[in-house]
Each structure stands twice: as structure tokens, then as C-alpha cells.
Write a protein that holds these residues in place. Structure first.
Motif, PDB file in Angstrom:
ATOM      1  N   TRP A  19      28.452 -24.671 -15.671  1.00 33.59           N
ATOM      2  CA  TRP A  19      28.192 -23.302 -16.033  1.00 33.59           C
ATOM      3  C   TRP A  19      26.726 -23.162 -16.373  1.00 33.59           C
ATOM      4  CZ3 TRP A  19      26.327 -20.432 -20.077  1.00 33.59           C
ATOM      5  CH2 TRP A  19      26.612 -19.061 -20.047  1.00 33.59           C
ATOM      6  N   THR A  20      26.107 -22.071 -15.864  1.00 33.58           N
ATOM      7  CA  THR A  20      24.723 -21.758 -16.228  1.00 33.58           C
ATOM      8  C   THR A  20      24.648 -20.292 -16.588  1.00 33.58           C
ATOM      9  OG1 THR A  20      24.020 -21.158 -13.999  1.00 33.58           O
ATOM     10  CG2 THR A  20      23.821 -23.478 -14.595  1.00 33.58           C
ATOM     11  N   PRO A  21      23.722 -19.909 -17.448  1.00 26.53           N
ATOM     12  CA  PRO A  21      23.596 -18.495 -17.804  1.00 26.53           C
ATOM     13  C   PRO A  21      23.266 -17.610 -16.599  1.00 26.53           C
ATOM     14  CG  PRO A  21      22.356 -19.862 -19.347  1.00 26.53           C
ATOM     15  CD  PRO A  21      22.833 -20.757 -18.239  1.00 26.53           C
ATOM     16  N   ASP A  22      22.515 -18.141 -15.648  1.00 25.32           N
ATOM     17  CA  ASP A  22      22.111 -17.331 -14.485  1.00 25.32           C
ATOM     18  C   ASP A  22      23.223 -17.167 -13.453  1.00 25.32           C
ATOM     19  OD1 ASP A  22      19.567 -17.001 -15.539  1.00 25.32           O
ATOM     20  OD2 ASP A  22      18.786 -18.769 -14.490  1.00 25.32           O
ATOM     21  N   GLU A  23      23.988 -18.243 -13.206  1.00 21.30           N
ATOM     22  CA  GLU A  23      24.982 -18.226 -12.119  1.00 21.30           C
ATOM     23  C   GLU A  23      26.424 -18.213 -12.608  1.00 21.30           C
ATOM     24  OE1 GLU A  23      24.252 -21.163  -9.139  1.00 21.30           O
ATOM     25  OE2 GLU A  23      22.087 -20.950  -9.332  1.00 21.30           O
ATOM     26  N   GLY A  24      26.652 -18.438 -13.875  1.00 18.68           N
ATOM     27  CA  GLY A  24      28.024 -18.493 -14.364  1.00 18.68           C
ATOM     28  C   GLY A  24      28.677 -19.801 -13.977  1.00 18.68           C
ATOM     29  N   TRP A  25      30.004 -19.773 -13.869  1.00 19.92           N
ATOM     30  CA  TRP A  25      30.754 -20.979 -13.540  1.00 19.92           C
ATOM     31  C   TRP A  25      30.696 -21.240 -12.048  1.00 19.92           C
ATOM     32  CZ3 TRP A  25      32.447 -25.224 -15.473  1.00 19.92           C
ATOM     33  CH2 TRP A  25      33.440 -25.961 -14.828  1.00 19.92           C
ATOM     34  N   GLN A  26      30.308 -22.441 -11.657  1.00 19.95           N
ATOM     35  CA  GLN A  26      30.259 -22.860 -10.260  1.00 19.95           C
ATOM     36  C   GLN A  26      31.128 -24.110 -10.103  1.00 19.95           C
ATOM     37  OE1 GLN A  26      28.578 -21.170  -7.786  1.00 19.95           O
ATOM     38  NE2 GLN A  26      28.258 -19.672  -9.413  1.00 19.95           N
ATOM     39  N   PRO A  27      32.403 -23.923  -9.784  1.00 17.18           N
ATOM     40  CA  PRO A  27      33.271 -25.099  -9.655  1.00 17.18           C
ATOM     41  C   PRO A  27      32.844 -25.948  -8.459  1.00 17.18           C
ATOM     42  CG  PRO A  27      34.407 -23.137  -8.906  1.00 17.18           C
ATOM     43  CD  PRO A  27      33.092 -22.686  -9.481  1.00 17.18           C
ATOM     44  N   PRO A  28      33.065 -27.244  -8.531  1.00 20.65           N
ATOM     45  CA  PRO A  28      32.694 -28.110  -7.399  1.00 20.65           C
ATOM     46  C   PRO A  28      33.569 -27.803  -6.187  1.00 20.65           C
ATOM     47  CG  PRO A  28      33.943 -29.342  -9.029  1.00 20.65           C
ATOM     48  CD  PRO A  28      33.688 -27.975  -9.613  1.00 20.65           C
ATOM     49  N   LEU A  29      32.970 -27.863  -5.012  1.00 23.01           N
ATOM     50  CA  LEU A  29      33.732 -27.662  -3.778  1.00 23.01           C
ATOM     51  C   LEU A  29      34.492 -28.943  -3.458  1.00 23.01           C
ATOM     52  CD1 LEU A  29      31.125 -25.798  -1.563  1.00 23.01           C
ATOM     53  CD2 LEU A  29      33.076 -24.831  -2.757  1.00 23.01           C
ATOM     54  N   ARG A  30      35.750 -28.815  -3.124  1.00 19.00           N
ATOM     55  CA  ARG A  30      36.549 -29.982  -2.769  1.00 19.00           C
ATOM     56  C   ARG A  30      36.507 -30.241  -1.261  1.00 19.00           C
ATOM     57  NH1 ARG A  30      39.256 -31.324  -7.371  1.00 19.00           N
ATOM     58  NH2 ARG A  30      39.626 -29.632  -8.825  1.00 19.00           N
ATOM     59  N   THR A  31      36.034 -29.278  -0.521  1.00 18.02           N
ATOM     60  CA  THR A  31      35.883 -29.419   0.927  1.00 18.02           C
ATOM     61  C   THR A  31      34.446 -29.055   1.273  1.00 18.02           C
ATOM     62  OG1 THR A  31      36.561 -27.145   1.289  1.00 18.02           O
ATOM     63  CG2 THR A  31      38.292 -28.809   1.375  1.00 18.02           C
ATOM     64  N   PRO A  32      33.980 -29.434   2.461  1.00 16.98           N
ATOM     65  CA  PRO A  32      32.615 -29.062   2.846  1.00 16.98           C
ATOM     66  C   PRO A  32      32.451 -27.536   2.869  1.00 16.98           C
ATOM     67  CG  PRO A  32      33.524 -30.674   4.372  1.00 16.98           C
ATOM     68  CD  PRO A  32      34.642 -30.254   3.468  1.00 16.98           C
ATOM     69  N   ALA A  33      31.267 -27.107   2.553  1.00 13.50           N
ATOM     70  CA  ALA A  33      30.979 -25.671   2.596  1.00 13.50           C
ATOM     71  C   ALA A  33      31.141 -25.161   4.027  1.00 13.50           C
ATOM     72  CB  ALA A  33      29.566 -25.416   2.096  1.00 13.50           C
ATOM     73  N   PRO A  34      31.598 -23.921   4.216  1.00 13.98           N
ATOM     74  CA  PRO A  34      31.751 -23.382   5.563  1.00 13.98           C
ATOM     75  C   PRO A  34      30.402 -23.292   6.275  1.00 13.98           C
ATOM     76  CG  PRO A  34      32.448 -21.777   3.890  1.00 13.98           C
ATOM     77  CD  PRO A  34      31.985 -22.986   3.179  1.00 13.98           C
ATOM     78  N   VAL A  35      30.450 -23.500   7.577  1.00 10.31           N
ATOM     79  CA  VAL A  35      29.251 -23.415   8.403  1.00 10.31           C
ATOM     80  C   VAL A  35      29.261 -22.065   9.097  1.00 10.31           C
ATOM     81  CG1 VAL A  35      28.047 -24.436  10.371  1.00 10.31           C
ATOM     82  CG2 VAL A  35      29.279 -25.898   8.767  1.00 10.31           C
ATOM     83  N   PRO A  36      28.154 -21.312   9.033  1.00 11.57           N
ATOM     84  CA  PRO A  36      28.142 -20.001   9.699  1.00 11.57           C
ATOM     85  C   PRO A  36      28.303 -20.147  11.215  1.00 11.57           C
ATOM     86  CG  PRO A  36      26.123 -20.354   8.418  1.00 11.57           C
ATOM     87  CD  PRO A  36      26.916 -21.621   8.367  1.00 11.57           C
ATOM     88  N   LEU A  37      28.938 -19.167  11.814  1.00  9.63           N
ATOM     89  CA  LEU A  37      29.092 -19.166  13.272  1.00  9.63           C
ATOM     90  C   LEU A  37      27.748 -18.900  13.927  1.00  9.63           C
ATOM     91  CD1 LEU A  37      32.319 -17.021  13.557  1.00  9.63           C
ATOM     92  CD2 LEU A  37      32.114 -19.473  13.877  1.00  9.63           C
ATOM     93  N   PRO A  38      27.509 -19.477  15.100  1.00 11.75           N
ATOM     94  CA  PRO A  38      26.281 -19.150  15.836  1.00 11.75           C
ATOM     95  C   PRO A  38      26.246 -17.658  16.169  1.00 11.75           C
ATOM     96  CG  PRO A  38      27.351 -21.093  16.768  1.00 11.75           C
ATOM     97  CD  PRO A  38      28.295 -20.503  15.766  1.00 11.75           C
ATOM     98  N   ASP A  39      25.058 -17.110  16.267  1.00  9.09           N
ATOM     99  CA  ASP A  39      24.897 -15.677  16.526  1.00  9.09           C
ATOM    100  C   ASP A  39      25.496 -15.230  17.853  1.00  9.09           C
ATOM    101  OD1 ASP A  39      23.622 -15.249  14.113  1.00  9.09           O
ATOM    102  OD2 ASP A  39      21.615 -15.523  14.957  1.00  9.09           O
ATOM    103  N   ASP A  40      25.573 -16.135  18.835  1.00  5.20           N
ATOM    104  CA  ASP A  40      26.040 -15.728  20.162  1.00  5.20           C
ATOM    105  C   ASP A  40      27.550 -15.873  20.357  1.00  5.20           C
ATOM    106  OD1 ASP A  40      25.946 -18.495  20.103  1.00  5.20           O
ATOM    107  OD2 ASP A  40      25.176 -18.700  22.136  1.00  5.20           O
ATOM    108  N   VAL A  41      28.298 -16.199  19.315  1.00  6.55           N
ATOM    109  CA  VAL A  41      29.762 -16.307  19.421  1.00  6.55           C
ATOM    110  C   VAL A  41      30.360 -14.909  19.315  1.00  6.55           C
ATOM    111  CG1 VAL A  41      31.836 -17.186  18.318  1.00  6.55           C
ATOM    112  CG2 VAL A  41      29.824 -18.633  18.493  1.00  6.55           C
ATOM    113  N   THR A  42      31.236 -14.595  20.264  1.00  7.55           N
ATOM    114  CA  THR A  42      31.847 -13.266  20.299  1.00  7.55           C
ATOM    115  C   THR A  42      33.257 -13.309  19.704  1.00  7.55           C
ATOM    116  OG1 THR A  42      32.885 -13.576  22.459  1.00  7.55           O
ATOM    117  CG2 THR A  42      30.598 -12.765  22.448  1.00  7.55           C
ATOM    118  N   PRO A  43      33.779 -12.166  19.296  1.00  7.30           N
ATOM    119  CA  PRO A  43      35.165 -12.124  18.806  1.00  7.30           C
ATOM    120  C   PRO A  43      36.164 -12.622  19.856  1.00  7.30           C
ATOM    121  CG  PRO A  43      34.021 -10.131  18.167  1.00  7.30           C
ATOM    122  CD  PRO A  43      33.097 -10.883  19.102  1.00  7.30           C
ATOM    123  N   ASP A  44      35.926 -12.318  21.134  1.00  5.64           N
ATOM    124  CA  ASP A  44      36.833 -12.788  22.185  1.00  5.64           C
ATOM    125  C   ASP A  44      36.851 -14.309  22.256  1.00  5.64           C
ATOM    126  OD1 ASP A  44      37.648 -10.257  22.930  1.00  5.64           O
ATOM    127  OD2 ASP A  44      36.082 -10.052  24.449  1.00  5.64           O
TER     128      ASP A  44
END
Length: 65
Positions: free
Chosen positions: A1-26
Motif C-alpha cells: 500500500w502507498t499513499p499515492d497508489e493505494g493497495w496494489q496486490p501482487p499479480l499471480r499471473t503475468p500482466a496482460p499484453v496489449p494486442l497489436p494495433d493491426d489485429v481486427t475484431p474478425d
């Protein structure tokens, strides 16, 4: 816990990776329909042609996807 960010629990899995910009919904819908056999065939194609584009490989495996 920090005053600036509050409670930040540890991630039990890797953080999500953003999709590439050229990936379409289809493309995402097509990926969601892949079964284990199709995934294995994609992996084989990836080994044979590591620089081929994923969408082209997906079209080879899942026509009309």
C-alpha cells in the motif's frame, strides 16, 4: 500500500499484453474458434515459415475465418 497508489496486490499471473494495433475484431473471433488441432497446425506452420503473417496462416487453416 502507498499513499499515492493505494493497495496494489501482487499479480499471480503475468500482466496482460496489449494486442497489436493491426489485429481486427474478425481475427480475434477467428482465434476464439480454434480447436487444439488447428492450434497445433498453426504451430507447425509457424515453425516452417516463422516470418509469415498470422492472418495468412489462419486463413490457410480456417478458410472463411
Amino acid at each position: 500500500w502507498t499513499p499515492d497508489e493505494g493497495w496494489q496486490p501482487p499479480l499471480r499471473t503475468p500482466a496482460p499484453v496489449p494486442l497489436p494495433d493491426d489485429v481486427t475484431p474478425d481475427q480475434l473471433r477467428a482465434l476464439s474458434r480454434l480447436d487444439e488441432e488447428s492450434v497445433a497446425r498453426l504451430a507447425e506452420l509457424d515453425e516452417a515459415e516463422p516470418h509469415a503473417h498470422g492472418a495468412a496462416r489462419l486463413a490457410e487453416i480456417e478458410p472463411g475465418a
